[in-house]
Write an enzyme that holds these catalytic residues in place. Structure first.
Site, mmCIF file in Angstrom:
data_model
loop_
_atom_site.group_PDB
_atom_site.id
_atom_site.type_symbol
_atom_site.label_atom_id
_atom_site.label_comp_id
_atom_site.label_asym_id
_atom_site.label_seq_id
_atom_site.Cartn_x
_atom_site.Cartn_y
_atom_site.Cartn_z
ATOM 1 N N CYS A 2 -80.318 -74.267 9.431
ATOM 2 C CA CYS A 2 -80.792 -74.031 8.068
ATOM 3 C C CYS A 2 -80.572 -75.265 7.182
ATOM 4 C CB CYS A 2 -80.035 -72.879 7.453
ATOM 5 S SG CYS A 2 -79.946 -71.432 8.484
ATOM 6 N N ARG A 27 -84.970 -79.991 10.399
ATOM 7 C CA ARG A 27 -83.778 -79.380 10.987
ATOM 8 C C ARG A 27 -84.122 -78.175 11.850
ATOM 9 N NH1 ARG A 27 -78.969 -80.556 7.605
ATOM 10 N NH2 ARG A 27 -78.081 -78.594 8.295
ATOM 11 N N TRP A 74 -83.005 -70.869 9.764
ATOM 12 C CA TRP A 74 -83.088 -70.796 11.227
ATOM 13 C C TRP A 74 -82.260 -69.575 11.602
ATOM 14 C CZ3 TRP A 74 -79.932 -70.939 15.577
ATOM 15 C CH2 TRP A 74 -80.538 -71.341 16.775
ATOM 16 N N ASN A 98 -75.712 -71.621 4.608
ATOM 17 C CA ASN A 98 -75.732 -72.105 5.993
ATOM 18 C C ASN A 98 -74.404 -71.706 6.610
ATOM 19 O OD1 ASN A 98 -78.113 -73.349 5.393
ATOM 20 N ND2 ASN A 98 -77.362 -75.449 5.674
ATOM 21 N N GLY A 99 -74.435 -71.301 7.884
ATOM 22 C CA GLY A 99 -73.200 -70.940 8.566
ATOM 23 C C GLY A 99 -73.247 -69.491 9.005
ATOM 24 N N GLU A 481 -81.032 -86.965 30.729
ATOM 25 C CA GLU A 481 -81.626 -87.134 29.408
ATOM 26 C C GLU A 481 -83.149 -86.975 29.477
ATOM 27 O OE1 GLU A 481 -80.725 -87.001 26.536
ATOM 28 O OE2 GLU A 481 -82.168 -88.076 25.308
ATOM 29 N N LYS A 485 -85.295 -84.156 27.466
ATOM 30 C CA LYS A 485 -86.413 -84.489 26.565
ATOM 31 C C LYS A 485 -87.633 -83.660 26.936
ATOM 32 C CE LYS A 485 -84.811 -86.032 24.003
ATOM 33 N NZ LYS A 485 -83.457 -86.481 23.823
ATOM 34 N N GLU A 488 -87.193 -79.845 26.044
ATOM 35 C CA GLU A 488 -87.143 -79.415 24.653
ATOM 36 C C GLU A 488 -88.458 -79.546 23.904
ATOM 37 O OE1 GLU A 488 -84.580 -83.302 23.078
ATOM 38 O OE2 GLU A 488 -84.179 -81.351 22.242
ATOM 39 N N HIS A 504 -78.426 -81.768 49.554
ATOM 40 C CA HIS A 504 -77.521 -80.632 49.395
ATOM 41 C C HIS A 504 -78.201 -79.460 48.693
ATOM 42 C CE1 HIS A 504 -74.248 -83.108 50.861
ATOM 43 N NE2 HIS A 504 -74.752 -84.068 50.124
ATOM 44 N N LYS A 603 -82.320 -79.422 14.516
ATOM 45 C CA LYS A 603 -81.874 -80.807 14.663
ATOM 46 C C LYS A 603 -80.363 -80.883 14.752
ATOM 47 C CE LYS A 603 -82.132 -85.261 14.756
ATOM 48 N NZ LYS A 603 -82.407 -85.798 16.120
HETATM 49 O O1 M6R Z 1 -75.958 -84.469 16.185
HETATM 50 P P1 M6R Z 1 -75.429 -84.439 17.575
HETATM 51 O O2 M6R Z 1 -75.587 -85.723 18.298
HETATM 52 O O3 M6R Z 1 -74.020 -83.922 17.664
HETATM 53 O O4 M6R Z 1 -76.343 -83.379 18.324
HETATM 54 C C1 M6R Z 1 -76.094 -83.008 19.649
HETATM 55 C C2 M6R Z 1 -77.264 -82.273 20.240
HETATM 56 O O5 M6R Z 1 -77.523 -81.101 19.520
HETATM 57 C C3 M6R Z 1 -78.530 -83.126 20.261
HETATM 58 O O6 M6R Z 1 -78.323 -84.326 20.926
HETATM 59 C C4 M6R Z 1 -79.666 -82.355 20.972
HETATM 60 O O7 M6R Z 1 -79.358 -82.168 22.316
HETATM 61 C C5 M6R Z 1 -80.989 -83.113 20.801
HETATM 62 N N1 M6R Z 1 -81.991 -82.243 20.253
HETATM 63 C C6 M6R Z 1 -81.556 -83.600 22.071
HETATM 64 O O8 M6R Z 1 -82.751 -84.290 21.879
#
Ligand code: M6R
Length: 608
Positions: A2, A27, A74, A98-99, A481, A485, A488, A504, A603
């Site tokens: 949020c 976000r 969110w 938020n929270g 990684e 990517k 997501e 394995h 985000k």
């Molecule tokens: O702000 P942060 O680096 O702590 O965030 C960690 C993850 O939430 C962030 O890297 C997330 O995995 C990304 N959306 C990946 O692209």
């Protein structure tokens, strides 16, 4: 997650708040709303879905007022809907939050037993009710917020308005980021610097337990007992244009292309070529991490993958043992951490709830804590003994790109620094490594020119419903990684494995429909990876590879291949990841997905 914006001004603040909500959209959100105080009391507009829906509602039912609050939600408690969107109101009170209010169920039951009727399923609404009850008793708005929040457990950043106090905002923070922006004849409460950056660069970063009461020309801070406290205002240097798309179709693509410049910024003033030394920032030097007995790295998501690379680099260059954990696992597994350990929290936002919780554990254990963050003065940066800033400027795309490469570049500097201090890295080797790092931005620029070729390959992969990513040694975190990517932003399943693990289990997956993305530039494990790939090929697998320039053996096995410069193994990840970012981006874009706002994702993950 949020986003919060709140403004108290001498003019109508609604257009400004809508603009701010646009800046918070990155976000991740599923509904949005605004509320203002005007002569008639609290006025509210909320809509489910995109911000455009809220703007259309405002066009039909305009709103204006000098004091207002806005929110992008969110969903956590209660499905995404208009009634669950924020602001939540009760009688004379409206709040955005938020929270998570952890004890909202007993509080709601208690309030309902007392005759309160609720209009949403949210945990937030109970706070509006509690403030309202307290206000009816004490007739002091800011005191009522304090009384109400003393009853809740959990995490919050809250901004409230009251119909009886039309020129006043009251805000509070506990374990969820909240800032006060100091403007000219207007002041703000926001969860995010970039939301109000066009209006001010001066911010007060609230601490846990802080309350603030503000009017258009005055801000007062106090603690839970109502005692006045002071916090220093800081000036933010971020370039506002960094938060614009600048002609790119998506923030993610812009941020991929920004990487050479941002890595240059990360290195600026920190590489001393003459002496082959790294000049970390003074507070980081003062930590003397070279004297710890081991290092524990903790992070989430992409930052965790950077942490895995940190382990390779620090162990190799400084011969210092490093453990790396996902923060959400680390915090619940009773880990062993001693006062002579070093602890590194890696976080782009500096606000990730699990990573933040681990920093507090490290503090309790007495370890030396270094934060590697992008956002200055973020919660994790402030809770650590020292912060090393990655200087990537705001990262808006939910899929992290430039934050990752600047984190890896920062960890490379740290590894060289520790290697020199611990006398495991001689000046000549350090100089070679630093030179290899220095070349990264210009070589990366050349690689980025191949974006159109990556798109052509992406076009051929659109029908795949699963991908396998393989890498070994420093390229295993890159495989992880790349798979993250892809997942997501394309919503296609992807899995990453160390190449040596193929036999394995994962080799059973290979057939002519499974694209296998292989990261195998020439390095110490190249020959072994090549053998693994022969096995994939022999089973009809589709290989897309990332190879060193001039590697004919692997390119012949591949349906498509992309080259990285011939370079030292430890800088190879900075190159190989670029193609994986581009591949995920182009597949997502060709599939018509909203690249910058992937479904269900936020985000910054500021709740558990
Ligand atoms: O702000 P942060 O680096 O702590 O965030 C960690 C993850 O939430 C962030 O890297 C997330 O995995 C990304 N959306 C990946 O692209």
């Amino acid at each position: 997650m949020c986003g919060i914006t709140g403004c108290v001004s001498t003019q109508d603040c609604v257009p400004l708040m809508i603009e701010s909500l646009g800046r918070l959209a990155y976000r991740g959100y599923d509904s949005a709303g605004v509320a203002v105080c005007d002569a008639g009391g609290i006025k509210l507009r909320r809509e489910h879905g995109k911000l455009e829906n809220l703007m259309a509602l405002l066009a039909r039912q305009p709103l204006s007022g000098r004091t207002g609050i806005g929110h992008t939600r969110w969903a956590t408690h209660g499905r995404p809907s208009e009634s669950n969107a924020h602001p939540q109101t009760y009688k004379k009170i409206a709040i955005v939050h938020n929270g998570i209010i952890e004890n909202f169920m007993p509080l709601r039951a208690e309030l309902e037993a007392g005759g309160h009727v609720f209009s949403s399923e949210t945990d937030t609404e109970i706070v509006a009710h509690l403030i309202s009850d307290a206000y009816e008793t004490c007739a002091d708005f800011s005191k009522a917020v304090r009384i109400a929040l003393a009853r809740v457990r959990g995490s919050y950043a809250i901004v409230a308005i009251c119909a009886d106090c039309p020129d006043e905002l009251v805000a509070a923070r506990l374990q969820s980021p909240l800032l006060v922006g100091l403007g000219n004849n207007m002041n703000f409460a926001t969860s995010d610097i970039s939301a109000v950056l066009p209006y001010t660069r001066r911010f007060i970063f609230l601490e846990d337990g802080d309350f603030v009461r503000m009017t258009h020309d005055a801000v007062s801070l106090f603690d839970a007992q109502g005692k006045i406290i002071t916090r220093e205002a800081k000036t933010i240097e971020w370039d506002i244009r960094a938060a614009e798309k600048q002609g790119y179709p998506h923030y993610m693509l812009k941020e991929i292309f920004e990487q050479p410049a941002k890595i240059t910024d990360t290195f600026r003033g920190r590489i001393l070529s003459e002496s082959a030394e790294v000049n970390l920032d003074a507070p980081v030097n003062a930590l003397e991490l070279e004297n710890v007995s081991r290092i524990q790295i903790v992070a989430c998501g992409t930052s965790y993958h950077a942490g895995l690379l940190g382990k390779y680099m620090i162990e190799k260059m400084a011969r210092l043992p490093v453990d790396v954990d996902v923060a959400s696992e680390y915090r619940y597994r009773d880990p062993i951490l001693k006062p002579d350990d070093g602890f590194i929290a890696i976080s782009q936002s500096g606000e990730t709830a699990d990573t933040y919780a681990c920093v507090k554990m490290a503090r309790a254990a007495g370890a030396k804590i270094l934060a590697i963050c992008n956002v200055m003065d973020s919660s994790i940066a402030r809770a650590s003994d020292a912060a090393f800033y990655t200087r990537a400027d705001p990262e808006i795309g939910v899929a992290s790109t430039k934050a990752f490469t600047t984190q890896v570049a920062s960890l490379a500097l740290l590894a060289i620094h520790l290697g020199r201090k611990r006398n495991f890295l001689d000046a000549e080797r350090a100089r070679t490594c630093l030179e290899a790092l220095r070349r990264v931005p210009s070589e990366m620029e050349v690689m980025l020119e191949q974006s159109d070729d990556v798109r052509k390959t992406a076009q051929k992969l659109l029908r795949a419903n699963s991908f396998l990513y393989l890498g070994r040694n420093v390229h295993y975190p890159i495989a992880l990684e790349g798979a993250l990517k892809l997942k997501e932003i394309t919503y296609i399943h992807a899995e990453a494995y160390p190449s040596g693990e193929m036999k394995h289990g994962p080799i059973a997956l290979i057939d002519d429909r499974l694209p296998v993305i292989v990261i195998a530039p020439k390095n110490s494990t190249y020959e072994k990876t090549l053998s693994n790939l022969q096995e994939v090929r022999a089973r009809g697998g589709r290989i897309i590879s990332i190879v060193s320039e001039g590697d004919e053996d692997l390119s012949k096995l591949s349906e498509a291949y992309f080259t990285i410069p011939n370079c030292d193994e430890f800088v190879q990840p900075l190159y190989s990841v670029i193609y994986l970012q581009l591949l995920a981006y182009h597949i997502a874009d060709l599939l018509g997905h909203d690249v910058d706002h992937p479904r269900n994702l936020a985000k910054s993950v500021t709740v558990e």
